[in-house]
Design an enzyme around this catalytic site. Sequence first.
Site, short mmCIF file in Angstrom:
data_model
loop_
_atom_site.label_atom_id
_atom_site.label_comp_id
_atom_site.label_asym_id
_atom_site.label_seq_id
_atom_site.Cartn_x
_atom_site.Cartn_y
_atom_site.Cartn_z
N GLU A 35 0.80 -1.22 0.00
CA GLU A 35 0.00 0.00 0.00
C GLU A 35 0.84 1.27 0.00
OE1 GLU A 35 -0.40 -2.56 2.13
OE2 GLU A 35 -2.36 -3.42 1.66
N PHE A 63 -6.17 0.05 5.61
CA PHE A 63 -4.90 0.04 4.88
C PHE A 63 -4.73 1.31 4.04
CE2 PHE A 63 -6.40 -4.51 4.93
CZ PHE A 63 -5.77 -4.80 6.12
C1 LIG Z 1 -1.81 -4.89 4.94
C2 LIG Z 1 -2.90 -5.70 4.34
N1 LIG Z 1 -3.30 -5.44 3.08
C3 LIG Z 1 -4.31 -6.14 2.53
C4 LIG Z 1 -4.96 -7.11 3.23
C5 LIG Z 1 -6.13 -7.87 2.63
N2 LIG Z 1 -5.76 -9.26 2.34
C6 LIG Z 1 -6.08 -10.26 3.16
S1 LIG Z 1 -5.48 -11.75 2.64
C7 LIG Z 1 -4.81 -11.05 1.25
C8 LIG Z 1 -4.08 -11.90 0.27
C9 LIG Z 1 -2.97 -12.61 0.93
O1 LIG Z 1 -2.33 -13.45 0.02
P1 LIG Z 1 -1.26 -14.49 0.57
O2 LIG Z 1 -0.33 -13.79 1.49
O3 LIG Z 1 -0.66 -15.16 -0.59
O4 LIG Z 1 -2.12 -15.44 1.48
P2 LIG Z 1 -2.71 -16.89 1.16
O5 LIG Z 1 -2.59 -17.15 -0.30
O6 LIG Z 1 -1.88 -17.84 1.95
O7 LIG Z 1 -4.12 -16.85 1.63
C10 LIG Z 1 -5.05 -9.67 1.24
C11 LIG Z 1 -4.61 -8.76 0.18
C12 LIG Z 1 -4.51 -7.35 4.54
N3 LIG Z 1 -5.10 -8.26 5.33
N4 LIG Z 1 -3.49 -6.63 5.06
#
Ligand SMILES: Cc1ncc(C[n+]2csc(CCOP(=O)(O)OP(=O)(O)O)c2C)c(N)n1
Lengths: 315, 315, 317, 317
Positions: free
Chosen positions: B57, B82
């Site tokens: 972000e 965020f």
């Molecule tokens: C700082 C922040 N930005 C955005 C989000 C929203 N968000 C939750 S899970 C996610 C995707 C995460 O992907 P990954 O780290 O690959 O997790 P997985 O595939 O293991 O679920 C996002 C963007 C968040 N929780 N925190």
Amino acid sequence: MSKEMVNPRNAYGETLVELGKKHSNLVVLDADLSKSTKTIMFAKKYPERFFEMGIAEANMISAAAGLASCGKIPFVSTFAVFATGRVYDQIRMDVAYSNANVKIFATHGGISVGKDGASHQMIEDLALMRVLPNMTVFAPSDATQTKKIVQLMAETKGPMYARVGRADAPLIYKTEDLKDMKIGRGLTVKDGDDISIIACGTMVNHVLDAREKLLKDGISARIIDMHTIKPIDTDLIIKCAKETGAILTAEEHSVIGGLGSAVAEILAEKGLTCRFKRLGVNDIFCESGAPADLFEKYKLNAKHIVKTTSALLEQ
Amino acid sequence: MSKEMVNPRNAYGETLVELGKKHSNLVVLDADLSKSTKTIMFAKKYPERFFEMGIAEANMISAAAGLASCGKIPFVSTFAVFATGRVYDQIRMDVAYSNANVKIFATHGGISVGKDGASHQMIEDLALMRVLPNMTVFAPSDATQTKKIVQLMAETKGPMYARVGRADAPLIYKTEDLKDMKIGRGLTVKDGDDISIIACGTMVNHVLDAREKLLKDGISARIIDMHTIKPIDTDLIIKCAKETGAILTAEEHSVIGGLGSAVAEILAEKGLTCRFKRLGVNDIFCESGAPADLFEKYKLNAKHIVKTTSALLEQ
Amino acid sequence: MGNRADFYTNYFYIKKHSGVCFHLLINGWGGTLKPYDEEVIKKLDIIAVKIRRHVIEMLYRAKSGHPGGSLSAVDAIVALYFHHMNDNPKKPEDPDRDRFILSKGHAAPTLYAVLAECGYFDVKELKRLREINSILQGHPVSFHIPGVEASTGSLGHGLSFANGIALAGKADKKKYNVYVMLGDGETDEGQIWEAAAVASHYRLDNLTALLDRNFLQIDGNTEDVLRLESVYDRWSSFGWHVREIDGHDIDQILDALQMADDHKNQPTMIILNTVKGKGVSFMENNVDFHGVPPNEMEYKLAMSEFDMLLRKLEEAS
Amino acid sequence: MGNRADFYTNYFYIKKHSGVCFHLLINGWGGTLKPYDEEVIKKLDIIAVKIRRHVIEMLYRAKSGHPGGSLSAVDAIVALYFHHMNDNPKKPEDPDRDRFILSKGHAAPTLYAVLAECGYFDVKELKRLREINSILQGHPVSFHIPGVEASTGSLGHGLSFANGIALAGKADKKKYNVYVMLGDGETDEGQIWEAAAVASHYRLDNLTALLDRNFLQIDGNTEDVLRLESVYDRWSSFGWHVREIDGHDIDQILDALQMADDHKNQPTMIILNTVKGKGVSFMENNVDFHGVPPNEMEYKLAMSEFDMLLRKLEEAS
Ligand SMILES: Cc1ncc(C[n+]2csc(CCOP(=O)(O)OP(=O)(O)O)c2C)c(N)n1
Ligand SMILES: Cc1ncc(C[n+]2csc(CCOP(=O)(O)OP(=O)(O)O)c2C)c(N)n1
Ligand SMILES: [Mg+2]
Ligand SMILES: [Mg+2]
């Protein structure tokens, strides 16, 4: 009558060293500014308990929370602008929400930072920290009070933030004056009947100067040192409103969100009739310059406090 | 009498698509949440003007400022938590201080986010954005107003922030109702003499519900939709204070630093005698739960608005 | 077994010597086994299915939450809590405990199910995930969920928090280790790289990171959203010891964890090659199940898949 | 030369064909020269000394500011503005201009001196650095210092801002290039690595970063404060084309800039091996001069060193 000048940052560094002796679990973190924040004093004395974290403030805050989870008392320092806005999300999650025993001590708050310019002049930190649940927020007014507040921070559990300025500041207190000082209880530094000037941090000294000038005009101003911005001393504010009928707040901070807002919230909700004005930075970014020039241009010095007070009382 | 439910996020996505047609320099950035913020609608229509920035972000905000410096109108979206706290320093330097034409449109503001819990319930964003000089701050109350505000954002220069909630919301306005709506001018949605309830965002709908109930108790509440939190409509607030003698603010946000504080600042400084109370989240982190359960527990629903209003008027 | 104290004494004895959680033993997974032998692996595989079943039940009931990333994380977290880590549900504040930080906080259901099955809190609590007044918040909260070390949910913080624990461990000459699980998309966050540099600078060899490399985030494949490869090179270039394994192979996981503990002078990154949605056929590699809970039909289908799998595993063992 | 329009036409003609700023020409650095020949280099070397002199004068007068990192950055910024970049002080808003972002904003004096000498504003303004009511803020501010593209001072933002410009350039099919200078300590900041990933993901070959690798930050040597090596590997692993050169050798700088412009499909990182405090003997590699201006004696000493150096260079040319 000129007062002794002592730098609150030095008081911070010295107090850390003293507390380090007393509390073996006190640790200190800094982000490549240890010479400016004065954590270098601690680093020299207790190198094994000092963590240089590089120019990576976000990681520093979360790591401090990790240290706190192991029973450490971490003091985290950098400039106020990087200690709050840069790392708000980390403070929110890992410190405030988690109710972690992390102590953030910021230096270079306010516009008296001077020549570095508005990028480095943090006028929003009190607002940012005040809006966080669980957070205690301090702005000590001189070196003696800085020492007292650092001690209170070390010895009271919970998330805490304190900010001091960059410059030397006149000593207002002797150590014994603050023997009974408590978190959340403002200090009546001078009594007065016509108006209460509630100030914090660097501004306490300026309002004390203004008080002298006001006396010559026959105005007797009560001076409150509101060292704790949160939790704010509601009782004292109500008392001031009732007894003096006029309140001026003064802070080296935006008029939005900090001490002035906190007092306004109380006055408005308690329905107290009381003349009221917030003195601070009027919702603008300031600029580079010598602190005295800035205080003149942005109307924060004793002269302008006098003017504002007189205008308020004439309303 | 049940109103049509429309999701303000969808209104945002649709309006982006419309504006994208009109303004070839409008670009959109998102941080891996385009399905939730609905920027995906724009991404599908104008893939070459949509920038997926990953879960990063801080970089997104500064990059948006770079795009703005080339004459683009960047809309930046992610969840409110965020979009503000995570990137405060980037907004401060690259958007507010630089007076950049960057539009931050945040979704998932407030506690109606629900089950994700307090980590995702942003109750401080209005406070954070309000303390920034040069920043305009919006909280649209329904889908129609969201559309209007997104248009105003695109077509007015300067740094701007808007937040909507996650949930569907009852339609309050028809398009023509908002023809003359202006930035910084609150809307009187319903007239009334006994109290003015000044609300923003998701709470406008709840205070409208409360108004119905209050009418049955013989209380006539004026309802103000204060869609622009900054610059705040000072004249309207003064008018309300004078004409109704009582003001309740209502926001899905901490009672500190947001709409309630803004109104308190004005009431206190103008020395208006007016009963006053801020309704919002009382300086705590809430928790996971269905939005309705949370609104009940944390006293934000119509029932509690009625209670608070009655209590205030009995003072 | 008698009283609660005995329960936990046994629990730990058996756990360390069998790789099987006592809590599960009394639920029918009996037998004391040598570590690393095939039986241990099979038992842990069975536990993993049981955890996956919990996860899907929890999300179905809560009607919200994140199945994909919860399922891909199961095997590593099971290997940690049911075999590798030195922790004690009875003494969650034990200063000598190993710690686990779930940096990708949206996989909370997996952590909760594991903690409950280990005895940190009553398994019944799992039913109240994401409900009002429940201890089980949508994302982990340290101060009120027993066994949860750090509040996460805002991505990118966990490695930093783990750094703090590892620094404290070094300062106090403690023997504990810290494990932290990151999402692959999560490593888009700059804070991760700040933490990576600090961990390597301080030679935090008591710190092991596990990367849930499922190649998906929310808006799509990690390489389309914001290219990560070469993940291996990135972490090496930041001074980490890196190993890449099959993140669903308990044997490889246990092996890598031991190797990480033994490795000196550097933190270790274990890249877990995983499948998002692992264990539920229609969720596997399906980005749509990142943050959408199963509906009734999907729930039933998943349950029947778990039943089949369990039967197969139990027959084999 | 007559009127202002002519002035700038000539300025650009001569600049592009000689590597020498017209403003300096009329101050005595005459002669039209072929690019890359020895004379060009010498002229640029002379300009660099002149800029260093400005910097020390400005900081001495302001009694505050950052000499060390301003001096190490001089040669690259001189090479950019006085030879390489396509910019026009008369049209600072020209949509086709090349851009330069000083991410390490505390080196503002160098940027200001260069901009003034190029004609973006009156050289006299340099005397008012950091004074109240001056245009020259302690750190660069985009909206009111002519020629300044981004407001910097909070470290770690500039590469992201440059990404935005590079993305806009690609979207609009513009030919401009973006150059951004980073401090080495600055790359501790996570935001830098977010930006590094995005620049490489979008294949921003119109973006060139220059790393002022002076091995010092404030609290000491970068490798003691927070180890950066191998810097080369870090940037390569994030998908960048990397080249390492002597950051005080104008010839190498011009060459590397051209190579960076020509390189396709990847952003380029030029690691400038530099000396903090370069050009003032007692400031060189001296961490104490990061943020402390020269006192009177130091000022005079520095001036005499510059005089000597200038004499030497002018004799040689
Ligand atoms: C700082 C922040 N930005 C955005 C989000 C929203 N968000 C939750 S899970 C996610 C995707 C995460 O992907 P990954 O780290 O690959 O997790 P997985 O595939 O293991 O679920 C996002 C963007 C968040 N929780 N925190
Ligand atoms: C976010 C942020 N944190 C801290 C600072 C304070 N600060 C100013 S310069 C500096 C050191 C920079 O070191 P480096 O990037 O190596 O610059 P150089 O050596 O070229 O001067 C620091 C920590 C800052 N300006 N911004
Ligand atoms: Mg993933
Ligand atoms: Mg450096």
